[in-house]
Write a protein that holds these residues in place. Structure first.
Motif, short mmCIF file in Angstrom:
data_model
loop_
_atom_site.label_atom_id
_atom_site.label_comp_id
_atom_site.label_asym_id
_atom_site.label_seq_id
_atom_site.Cartn_x
_atom_site.Cartn_y
_atom_site.Cartn_z
N LYS A 1 -33.63 -49.30 19.74
CA LYS A 1 -32.30 -48.81 19.03
C LYS A 1 -32.58 -49.13 17.59
CE LYS A 1 -27.55 -50.00 19.12
NZ LYS A 1 -26.49 -50.99 20.00
N PHE A 2 -33.25 -50.24 17.17
CA PHE A 2 -33.27 -50.58 15.73
C PHE A 2 -34.66 -50.41 15.23
CE2 PHE A 2 -29.49 -52.68 17.10
CZ PHE A 2 -28.50 -52.19 16.36
N ASN A 3 -35.58 -49.67 15.93
CA ASN A 3 -36.75 -49.46 15.45
C ASN A 3 -37.80 -50.60 15.27
OD1 ASN A 3 -38.94 -47.44 14.93
ND2 ASN A 3 -38.41 -47.44 12.83
N CYS A 4 -37.52 -51.68 15.68
CA CYS A 4 -38.44 -52.89 15.47
C CYS A 4 -39.55 -53.13 16.61
CB CYS A 4 -37.35 -53.95 15.45
SG CYS A 4 -36.16 -53.90 14.14
N LYS A 5 -40.63 -53.45 16.21
CA LYS A 5 -41.92 -53.76 17.01
C LYS A 5 -41.81 -54.96 17.76
CE LYS A 5 -45.68 -51.69 14.76
NZ LYS A 5 -46.95 -51.60 14.12
N ASN A 6 -41.04 -55.97 17.46
CA ASN A 6 -41.05 -57.09 18.29
C ASN A 6 -39.70 -58.00 17.85
OD1 ASN A 6 -41.51 -58.75 15.86
ND2 ASN A 6 -43.73 -58.19 16.05
N HIS B 1 -26.83 -46.42 9.85
CA HIS B 1 -25.23 -46.41 9.90
C HIS B 1 -24.85 -45.49 10.93
CE1 HIS B 1 -24.51 -48.80 6.69
NE2 HIS B 1 -25.16 -48.15 5.92
N LYS B 2 -25.65 -44.85 11.77
CA LYS B 2 -25.31 -43.93 12.93
C LYS B 2 -25.56 -44.72 14.09
CE LYS B 2 -27.03 -39.77 10.80
NZ LYS B 2 -27.83 -38.42 10.54
N VAL B 3 -26.41 -45.92 14.07
CA VAL B 3 -26.69 -46.47 15.22
C VAL B 3 -25.36 -47.99 15.27
CG1 VAL B 3 -28.20 -48.48 16.24
CG2 VAL B 3 -29.10 -46.44 15.03
N PRO B 4 -24.58 -47.58 16.62
CA PRO B 4 -23.55 -48.74 16.55
C PRO B 4 -24.07 -50.19 16.85
CG PRO B 4 -23.71 -47.35 18.53
CD PRO B 4 -24.72 -46.88 17.57
N ILE B 5 -23.66 -50.98 15.91
CA ILE B 5 -24.07 -52.72 16.23
C ILE B 5 -22.84 -53.04 17.07
CG2 ILE B 5 -24.89 -54.74 15.03
CD1 ILE B 5 -25.39 -52.74 12.64
N LEU B 6 -23.40 -53.58 18.29
CA LEU B 6 -22.37 -53.90 19.28
C LEU B 6 -22.12 -55.72 19.01
CD1 LEU B 6 -23.38 -52.25 22.47
CD2 LEU B 6 -21.55 -51.62 20.85
N LYS B 7 -21.03 -56.13 19.35
CA LYS B 7 -20.86 -57.44 19.35
C LYS B 7 -22.02 -58.35 20.20
CE LYS B 7 -17.99 -60.23 21.79
NZ LYS B 7 -16.89 -60.72 22.54
N GLU B 8 -22.43 -57.80 21.36
CA GLU B 8 -23.41 -58.43 22.16
C GLU B 8 -24.79 -58.46 21.43
OE1 GLU B 8 -21.21 -55.93 23.04
OE2 GLU B 8 -19.86 -57.00 24.70
N ASP B 9 -25.19 -57.39 20.67
CA ASP B 9 -26.33 -57.05 19.97
C ASP B 9 -26.24 -58.32 19.00
OD1 ASP B 9 -26.55 -54.68 21.21
OD2 ASP B 9 -26.10 -53.60 19.41
N LYS B 10 -25.19 -58.62 18.18
CA LYS B 10 -25.25 -59.75 17.25
C LYS B 10 -25.29 -61.02 17.86
CE LYS B 10 -22.23 -57.51 14.05
NZ LYS B 10 -20.71 -57.71 13.23
N GLU B 11 -24.89 -61.22 18.90
CA GLU B 11 -24.80 -62.25 19.67
C GLU B 11 -26.18 -62.84 20.33
OE1 GLU B 11 -22.64 -64.70 23.54
OE2 GLU B 11 -22.62 -62.34 23.25
N LEU B 12 -26.93 -61.76 20.53
CA LEU B 12 -28.32 -61.88 21.21
C LEU B 12 -29.25 -62.21 20.19
CD1 LEU B 12 -29.77 -60.73 24.16
CD2 LEU B 12 -31.02 -60.19 22.15
N VAL B 13 -29.26 -61.41 19.19
CA VAL B 13 -30.04 -61.77 17.98
C VAL B 13 -29.74 -62.94 17.22
CG1 VAL B 13 -30.89 -60.36 15.80
CG2 VAL B 13 -30.32 -59.21 17.57
N THR B 14 -28.65 -63.34 17.28
CA THR B 14 -28.14 -64.84 16.51
C THR B 14 -28.81 -65.78 17.45
OG1 THR B 14 -25.99 -63.85 15.61
CG2 THR B 14 -26.49 -66.15 16.02
#
Length: 75
Positions: free
Chosen positions: A55-60, A10-23
């Motif tokens: 940012k989200f600690n993901c390998k890929n 919850h300390k990592v801000p999730i931006l609208k652009e993050d959601k858009e790109l991952v979607t």
């Protein structure tokens, strides 16, 4: 040992652009399609994805999409 992209920080801000790109990734769009839609170069897209994965600690990108789905950030 921390698990990769397992739970939301919850300390990592999730931006609208993050959601858009991952979607777009989750919808199966290819890099060139995403870059075109966002009006950025494929190199810029690769850079943005690298930053998001860190940012989200993901390998890929697959882990990134799974993280967003698991945490109900995207549908």
């Amino acid at each position: 040992m921390a698990q990769i992209g397992k739970t939301i920080d919850h300390k990592v801000p999730i931006l609208k652009e993050d959601k858009e790109l991952v979607t777009m990734l989750a919808d199966g769009m290819k890099g060139n399609q995403i870059a075109e839609k966002l009006r950025i170069t494929e190199n810029k897209l690769a850079s943005e994805l690298m930053i998001l994965r860190a940012k989200f600690n993901c390998k890929n990108s697959l882990n990134l999409v799974a993280y967003f789905l698991r945490n109900k950030i995207i549908d």
